[in-house]
Design a protein around this motif. Structure first.
Motif, PDB file in Angstrom:
ATOM      1  N   TYR A 279       0.714  -1.264   0.049  1.00  0.00           N
ATOM      2  CA  TYR A 279       0.034   0.022  -0.051  1.00  0.00           C
ATOM      3  C   TYR A 279       0.885   1.364  -0.155  1.00  0.00           C
ATOM      4  CZ  TYR A 279      -3.966   2.945   1.159  1.00  0.00           C
ATOM      5  OH  TYR A 279      -5.110   3.927   1.074  1.00  0.00           O
ATOM      6  N   HIS A 280       0.659   2.171  -0.776  1.00  0.00           N
ATOM      7  CA  HIS A 280       1.350   3.332  -1.154  1.00  0.00           C
ATOM      8  C   HIS A 280       2.923   3.016  -1.233  1.00  0.00           C
ATOM      9  CE1 HIS A 280      -2.198   6.005   0.494  1.00  0.00           C
ATOM     10  NE2 HIS A 280      -2.106   5.608  -0.705  1.00  0.00           N
ATOM     11  N   GLY A 281       3.372   1.924  -1.803  1.00  0.00           N
ATOM     12  CA  GLY A 281       4.704   1.541  -2.111  1.00  0.00           C
ATOM     13  C   GLY A 281       5.597   0.761  -0.957  1.00  0.00           C
ATOM     14  N   HIS A 282       4.776   0.693   0.145  1.00  0.00           N
ATOM     15  CA  HIS A 282       5.296  -0.112   1.380  1.00  0.00           C
ATOM     16  C   HIS A 282       4.758  -1.429   1.380  1.00  0.00           C
ATOM     17  CE1 HIS A 282       7.144   3.524   3.041  1.00  0.00           C
ATOM     18  NE2 HIS A 282       5.964   4.285   2.336  1.00  0.00           N
ATOM     19  N   ASN A 283       5.512  -2.609   2.102  1.00  0.00           N
ATOM     20  CA  ASN A 283       5.210  -3.878   1.986  1.00  0.00           C
ATOM     21  C   ASN A 283       4.718  -4.031   3.438  1.00  0.00           C
ATOM     22  OD1 ASN A 283       5.841  -4.963  -0.696  1.00  0.00           O
ATOM     23  ND2 ASN A 283       7.924  -4.862  -0.086  1.00  0.00           N
ATOM     24  N   TYR A 284       3.497  -4.856   3.651  1.00  0.00           N
ATOM     25  CA  TYR A 284       3.038  -4.994   5.100  1.00  0.00           C
ATOM     26  C   TYR A 284       3.087  -6.554   5.179  1.00  0.00           C
ATOM     27  CZ  TYR A 284       2.302  -0.005   5.233  1.00  0.00           C
ATOM     28  OH  TYR A 284       2.292   1.419   5.223  1.00  0.00           O
ATOM     29  N   SER A 285       3.459  -7.085   6.013  1.00  0.00           N
ATOM     30  CA  SER A 285       3.446  -8.537   6.535  1.00  0.00           C
ATOM     31  C   SER A 285       2.092  -8.873   6.998  1.00  0.00           C
ATOM     32  CB  SER A 285       4.335  -8.928   7.223  1.00  0.00           C
ATOM     33  OG  SER A 285       4.569  -8.606   8.478  1.00  0.00           O
ATOM     34  N   PHE A 286       1.837 -10.125   7.329  1.00  0.00           N
ATOM     35  CA  PHE A 286       0.635 -10.557   7.943  1.00  0.00           C
ATOM     36  C   PHE A 286       0.552 -10.038   9.352  1.00  0.00           C
ATOM     37  CE2 PHE A 286      -1.781 -13.873  10.583  1.00  0.00           C
ATOM     38  CZ  PHE A 286      -2.752 -13.689   9.891  1.00  0.00           C
ATOM     39  N   SER A 287       1.578 -10.232  10.202  1.00  0.00           N
ATOM     40  CA  SER A 287       1.873  -9.835  11.626  1.00  0.00           C
ATOM     41  C   SER A 287       1.519  -8.123  11.560  1.00  0.00           C
ATOM     42  CB  SER A 287       3.021  -9.800  11.988  1.00  0.00           C
ATOM     43  OG  SER A 287       4.028  -9.233  11.365  1.00  0.00           O
ATOM     44  N   ASP A 288       1.954  -7.250  10.434  1.00  0.00           N
ATOM     45  CA  ASP A 288       1.687  -5.899  10.184  1.00  0.00           C
ATOM     46  C   ASP A 288       0.175  -5.845  10.322  1.00  0.00           C
ATOM     47  OD1 ASP A 288       4.474  -5.318  10.571  1.00  0.00           O
ATOM     48  OD2 ASP A 288       4.684  -5.483   8.361  1.00  0.00           O
ATOM     49  N   MET A 289      -0.528  -6.567   9.321  1.00  0.00           N
ATOM     50  CA  MET A 289      -1.816  -6.252   9.014  1.00  0.00           C
ATOM     51  C   MET A 289      -2.633  -6.514  10.357  1.00  0.00           C
ATOM     52  SD  MET A 289      -1.832  -7.743   5.272  1.00  0.00           S
ATOM     53  CE  MET A 289      -3.508  -7.394   4.829  1.00  0.00           C
ATOM     54  N   THR A 290      -2.293  -7.693  10.859  1.00  0.00           N
ATOM     55  CA  THR A 290      -2.896  -8.119  12.166  1.00  0.00           C
ATOM     56  C   THR A 290      -2.808  -7.033  13.420  1.00  0.00           C
ATOM     57  OG1 THR A 290      -1.382  -9.710  12.842  1.00  0.00           O
ATOM     58  CG2 THR A 290      -3.155 -10.557  11.458  1.00  0.00           C
ATOM     59  N   LYS A 291      -1.681  -6.494  13.396  1.00  0.00           N
ATOM     60  CA  LYS A 291      -1.334  -5.474  14.335  1.00  0.00           C
ATOM     61  C   LYS A 291      -2.347  -4.465  14.061  1.00  0.00           C
ATOM     62  CE  LYS A 291       2.907  -5.051  15.563  1.00  0.00           C
ATOM     63  NZ  LYS A 291       4.274  -4.777  15.641  1.00  0.00           N
ATOM     64  N   GLU A 292      -2.493  -3.829  12.815  1.00  0.00           N
ATOM     65  CA  GLU A 292      -3.232  -2.963  12.451  1.00  0.00           C
ATOM     66  C   GLU A 292      -4.703  -2.925  12.589  1.00  0.00           C
ATOM     67  OE1 GLU A 292      -5.290   0.498  11.078  1.00  0.00           O
ATOM     68  OE2 GLU A 292      -3.308   0.344  11.286  1.00  0.00           O
TER      69      GLU A 292
END
Length: 608
Positions: A303-316
């Protein structure tokens, strides 16, 4: 529902009645019949063999009518979630197909709802649409697991004041988020305060065309909603043909009001398009055409050029991972119970069904779905007979995705905003404030706490703090139970009879001793604790009673227990075996007579 519909439904389920239940005691494994278990978990197998052509025609009518509501609502709720409108249509078919197989309530419609859309809004704004799809997957998995372990009771912690405060806060939040679209302001806003701040900071940007269209649409929706009072879908032989046509037409206008307003707004935008491609209203714009591909839900995203892992998404997602499933269960079970027609509802089966709807929906880019009260009411009013009506609704949504998405381009945003705002007006629980004021004013506290925190902070925190506030009231009542103290004369002695009105648990142990110490101060009396209304005690209360005996005897008084249940008696004796001397199995008169005859109590003064 018409009488014929009720009759058909009764015939359809006459032999089955309630869904068979799995025995919970004894050698239950020996009692389970595999086919009964399969039919319990796949209700389609119960009614499908008895299905008739007449049922099919009624299900088709109901499914078509619900689709007229679901398509515009889906588009509008996708906008609430901060998603492209097409995601609302992606969410409108898979749940219908899965619930057709696993659902047990014929009226229930599964699809996008306003509350769940709002709950994922901030996450979509932060990390994009993949957050909505992942939330659908996690919501489905958690609901399914809660059903598997029979943990649906957790929704019982959502008391009426908390539910009313939560839904009212959600309604106000959602309606506020639509103000920019209603007034034609080209700014994004999500939270309540931010939404109103955007409006007041951009008063000079308000477009009179969008505002006029939006306000007129709200008025029209409210007027059309009242058309339900003018008739029904039932043909009444005692009325003339013209009167029956008017009655049925009025009710159809009520049922299709959302679609009608959206169609009128779309036609207006199309006809008023200027030669240079400009429109008098802010329109929805391009919507992706075609059925979504069947693929795994996103476990990582860019998103917007940044990679987000599964842990990043669940933290969000944070607490939404827990509260979105609970809200989905709460909505589904509450709606299913309301339309169960007096039959016992298998809440576990509903959890399996809704969990499966979300899990499978995540494979077609759906946002979280659950039962919709509005569309369920339309389904019921349309005379649906079985869950096959949902299949018709789902097919029509797929047809809309395939053939008419180009027409959605012209839908004015003000019209969609009016659909949402009008729905939120009726979702706001005005009655709860009046009812609680009349019945128990203290219940207004958890309602207001949930409402205010939900509006000014977040819905998740509103639920959490509202439940905590409600539990404080429960704990306080547990720590301060009501006691009835009666002064009697029995066998020539002064007796203070202490009768707890409710269960006595450990928070009340010290309070009980304090009440007896303050109320029973006369020397030589007999303090009698009536155990008739004591349903259970724990070790803390048992120990407190043992200490109470010592305190009473130091004041030259005597303590007795009467009418104790066997389990209470055993708990007391396990704590202090000597308490057997003051547990009375006979009448109070016999116990006092024994006291008078015993030399051990010669110091106790008699009542003259």
């Amino acid at each position: 529902m018409t009488e014929s519909s009720v009759s058909s439904t009764q015939n359809l389920h006459k032999k089955d009645g309630e869904l068979p239940r799995i025995p919970t005691t004894g050698r239950w494994l020996d009692k389970i019949r595999p086919m009964d278990l399969v039919k319990t978990r796949i209700p389609l197998l119960q009614w499908a063999p008895k299905y008739k052509l007449s049922y099919f025609l009624k299900d088709c009518l109901a499914g078509f009518t619900v689709a007229l509501t679901e398509i515009p609502q889906g588009i509008a709720y996708a906008k609430v979630a901060g998603l492209d409108p097409v995601y609302g249509l992606y969410s409108g078919f898979m749940g219908c197909f899965i619930y057709f197989i696993f659902g047990s309530c014929k009226d229930l419609n599964i699809g996008p709802t306003s509350i769940l859309s709002l709950m994922i809004q901030s996450h979509v704004y932060n990390l994009g649409p993949d957050m909505a799809v992942l939330s659908t997957f996690t919501t489905g998995c958690i609901i399914f697991l809660l059903g598997l372990f029979n943990l649906g009771f957790v929704v019982e912690f959502f008391s009426y004041p908390v539910i009313a405060g939560f839904t009212s806060a959600g309604a106000l939040q959602i309606a506020s988020s639509q103000l920019n679209s209603l007034f034609g302001i080209d700014k994004k806003s999500s939270e309540f305060v931010e939404a109103w701040k955007v409006v007041f900071q951009n008063l000079d940007s308000i477009r009179w065309t969008d505002t006029t269209l939006g306000l007129l649409s709200i008025v029209a929706l409210m007027v059309l909603r009242e058309f339900k009072r003018l008739g029904s879908l039932k043909y009444r032989p005692e009325l003339s043909t013209g009167r029956n046509i008017f009655s049925i037409t009025s009710f159809m206008l009520f049922l299709s009001r959302n679609a009608l307003i959206v169609i009128i707004g779309t036609v207006l935008a199309y006809l008023l398009e200027e030669s240079d491609g400009q429109y008098p209203f802010r329109i929805t714009g391009n919507i992706t055409e075609g059925v979504p591909s069947f693929k795994l839900p996103p476990f990582s995203t860019v998103y917007h050029g940044h990679n987000y892992s599964f842990s990043d998404m669940t933290k969000e997602l944070g607490s939404t991972i827990i509260f979105a499933p609970l809200v989905a269960i709460l909505e589904t079970v509450a709606i299913a119970k309301a339309f169960a027609g007096g039959k016992t509802l298998d809440a576990t089966q509903e959890m399996f069904a809704v969990g499966a709807c979300n899990i499978m929906g995540s494979f077609v880019s759906s946002m979280p779905v659950t039962g919709s009260f509005t569309r369920t009411a339309v389904n019921n009013a349309s005379g649906v007979i079985t869950t096959f009506g949902g299949v018709i609704t789902g097919l029509l949504v797929l047809l809309a995705l395939t053939f008419i998405t180009s027409t959605f381009y012209y839908i004015p945003k003000a019209t969609l905003a009016s659909v949402v705002i009008c729905a939120m007006f009726y979702l706001f629980d005005f009655e709860a404030f009046v009812v609680l004021w009349r019945t128990k004013k203290s219940d207004l506290i958890p309602l207001l706490v949930t409402f205010l925190v939900g509006v000014f902070w977040s819905l998740e925190n509103g639920i959490l703090i509202g439940i905590s506030c409600n539990l404080l009231f429960v704990l306080y009542s547990s720590a301060r139970p009501k006691f009835f103290i009666e002064q009697l004369t029995c066998g020539g002695r002064c007796v203070y009879l202490v009768s707890p009105k409710t269960y006595v648990q450990f928070p009340a142990a010290e309070y009980l001793r304090k009440i007896i110490a303050e109320s029973c101060t006369v020397e030589g009396i007999v303090v009698v604790i009536n155990g008739k209304n004591i349903g259970n005690i724990d070790a803390t209360v048992a120990r407190s009673f043992s200490i109470l005996r010592e305190e009473v005897e130091k004041r030259n008084q005597r303590l007795l227990f009467i009418d104790l249940k066997p389990v209470i008696r055993q708990t007391l004796l396990n704590m202090d075996a000597s308490l057997v001397q003051i547990i009375v199995d006979t009448s109070l008169e016999d116990a006092i007579r024994k006291i008078n005859e015993s030399s051990d109590f010669s110091s106790l003064s008699s009542v003259t």
